[in-house]
Design a protein around this motif. Sequence first.
Motif, short mmCIF file in Angstrom:
data_model
loop_
_atom_site.label_atom_id
_atom_site.label_comp_id
_atom_site.label_asym_id
_atom_site.label_seq_id
_atom_site.Cartn_x
_atom_site.Cartn_y
_atom_site.Cartn_z
N SER A 209 5.33 2.99 0.17
CA SER A 209 4.66 2.67 1.42
C SER A 209 4.53 1.15 1.53
O SER A 209 4.79 0.43 0.56
CB SER A 209 3.28 3.33 1.50
OG SER A 209 2.45 2.87 0.44
N ARG A 210 4.14 0.70 2.71
CA ARG A 210 3.93 -0.73 2.92
C ARG A 210 2.53 -0.96 3.48
O ARG A 210 1.98 -0.11 4.19
CB ARG A 210 4.98 -1.30 3.88
CG ARG A 210 6.34 -1.37 3.25
CD ARG A 210 7.38 -1.92 4.17
NE ARG A 210 7.34 -3.37 4.31
CZ ARG A 210 8.35 -4.10 4.73
NH1 ARG A 210 9.49 -3.50 5.07
NH2 ARG A 210 8.24 -5.41 4.85
N GLY A 211 1.98 -2.11 3.16
CA GLY A 211 0.69 -2.46 3.69
C GLY A 211 0.76 -2.84 5.15
O GLY A 211 1.85 -3.00 5.71
N LEU B 76 7.76 -12.58 -5.42
CA LEU B 76 7.22 -11.22 -5.53
C LEU B 76 6.44 -11.08 -6.83
O LEU B 76 6.88 -11.56 -7.88
CB LEU B 76 8.36 -10.21 -5.52
CG LEU B 76 9.26 -10.23 -4.28
CD1 LEU B 76 10.51 -9.40 -4.53
CD2 LEU B 76 8.52 -9.71 -3.07
N VAL B 77 5.30 -10.42 -6.74
CA VAL B 77 4.47 -10.17 -7.92
C VAL B 77 4.10 -8.70 -7.96
O VAL B 77 3.47 -8.20 -7.03
CB VAL B 77 3.20 -11.03 -7.91
CG1 VAL B 77 2.35 -10.70 -9.14
CG2 VAL B 77 3.55 -12.52 -7.89
N GLU B 78 4.51 -8.02 -9.04
CA GLU B 78 4.18 -6.61 -9.21
C GLU B 78 2.94 -6.46 -10.07
O GLU B 78 2.63 -7.31 -10.91
CB GLU B 78 5.33 -5.85 -9.88
CG GLU B 78 6.66 -5.92 -9.17
CD GLU B 78 7.57 -6.96 -9.76
OE1 GLU B 78 8.80 -6.81 -9.64
OE2 GLU B 78 7.06 -7.94 -10.34
N SER B 79 2.26 -5.34 -9.88
CA SER B 79 1.10 -5.00 -10.72
C SER B 79 0.91 -3.50 -10.71
O SER B 79 1.51 -2.79 -9.90
CB SER B 79 -0.17 -5.71 -10.21
OG SER B 79 -0.45 -5.29 -8.88
N GLY B 80 0.08 -3.01 -11.62
CA GLY B 80 -0.28 -1.61 -11.63
C GLY B 80 0.35 -0.77 -12.72
O GLY B 80 0.05 0.42 -12.84
N GLY B 81 1.22 -1.36 -13.52
CA GLY B 81 1.83 -0.58 -14.58
C GLY B 81 0.86 -0.29 -15.71
O GLY B 81 -0.28 -0.78 -15.72
N TYR C 189 3.89 -0.50 -1.97
CA TYR C 189 3.27 0.28 -3.01
C TYR C 189 4.21 1.41 -3.44
O TYR C 189 5.02 1.89 -2.65
CB TYR C 189 1.96 0.90 -2.50
CG TYR C 189 1.00 -0.11 -1.94
CD1 TYR C 189 0.93 -0.33 -0.56
CD2 TYR C 189 0.18 -0.86 -2.76
CE1 TYR C 189 0.06 -1.26 -0.03
CE2 TYR C 189 -0.70 -1.80 -2.24
CZ TYR C 189 -0.75 -1.99 -0.87
OH TYR C 189 -1.61 -2.92 -0.35
N LEU C 190 4.05 1.81 -4.68
CA LEU C 190 4.78 2.97 -5.18
C LEU C 190 3.78 3.89 -5.86
O LEU C 190 3.29 3.57 -6.95
CB LEU C 190 5.89 2.56 -6.14
CG LEU C 190 6.81 3.69 -6.59
CD1 LEU C 190 7.67 4.19 -5.40
CD2 LEU C 190 7.71 3.26 -7.73
N GLN C 191 3.46 4.98 -5.20
CA GLN C 191 2.58 5.99 -5.78
C GLN C 191 3.43 6.94 -6.60
O GLN C 191 4.35 7.57 -6.07
CB GLN C 191 1.84 6.76 -4.68
CG GLN C 191 0.95 7.86 -5.20
CD GLN C 191 -0.22 7.34 -6.01
OE1 GLN C 191 -0.87 6.37 -5.61
NE2 GLN C 191 -0.52 7.98 -7.13
N ARG D 260 -0.17 3.87 -9.58
CA ARG D 260 0.17 3.25 -8.29
C ARG D 260 0.55 1.80 -8.55
O ARG D 260 -0.28 1.01 -9.02
CB ARG D 260 -1.00 3.32 -7.33
CG ARG D 260 -0.65 2.85 -5.91
CD ARG D 260 -1.87 2.78 -5.06
NE ARG D 260 -1.57 2.63 -3.64
CZ ARG D 260 -2.25 1.83 -2.81
NH1 ARG D 260 -3.26 1.13 -3.27
NH2 ARG D 260 -1.91 1.77 -1.54
N LEU D 261 1.79 1.48 -8.24
CA LEU D 261 2.29 0.12 -8.39
C LEU D 261 2.15 -0.63 -7.07
O LEU D 261 2.28 -0.04 -5.99
CB LEU D 261 3.75 0.12 -8.83
CG LEU D 261 4.10 0.92 -10.07
CD1 LEU D 261 5.59 0.75 -10.40
CD2 LEU D 261 3.25 0.53 -11.25
N SER D 262 1.91 -1.93 -7.19
CA SER D 262 1.82 -2.79 -6.01
C SER D 262 2.78 -3.96 -6.17
O SER D 262 3.02 -4.44 -7.28
CB SER D 262 0.41 -3.34 -5.84
OG SER D 262 -0.53 -2.30 -5.67
N CYS D 263 3.30 -4.43 -5.04
CA CYS D 263 4.16 -5.61 -5.03
C CYS D 263 3.74 -6.45 -3.83
O CYS D 263 3.81 -5.98 -2.70
CB CYS D 263 5.62 -5.21 -4.92
SG CYS D 263 6.74 -6.60 -4.66
#
Length: 122
Positions: free
Chosen positions: A70-72, A4-9, A79-81, A19-22
């Motif tokens: 949400s999920r893609g 897992l790779v998170e981004s958006g912080g 995603y986490l808005q 908005r965070l993405s994983c």
Amino acid sequence: QVQLVESGGGLVQPGGSLRLSCAASGSIFSIYTMAWYRQAPGKQRELVAFITTDGTTNYADSVKGRFTISRGNAKSTTYLQMNSLKPEDTAVYLCNADGGYYRNSYYPSTSWGQGTQVTVSS
């Protein structure tokens, strides 16, 4: 095994949004649940929200009405808005995948991302 790779912080002012993405890779075909946790300095890791493949969601009381998970389309991304951010939302946000789901509770797996820092400050 799932990676897992998170981004958006980042740094945002109170009242702002992020908005965070994983993104998941590896053995993703069997992933049913995905979740976001957060951990602030000196505090325990806490569940923020989770989502199942069929769209069932659950949120911590502290973020209800402000955060949306949400999920893609490929179901391997979540995603986490985050809206109306508060200083108390400051933490490292971590993604978890393929945990257990029973009676609207989520039980984390051993598949964690490295985390992304969210800082809410003026």
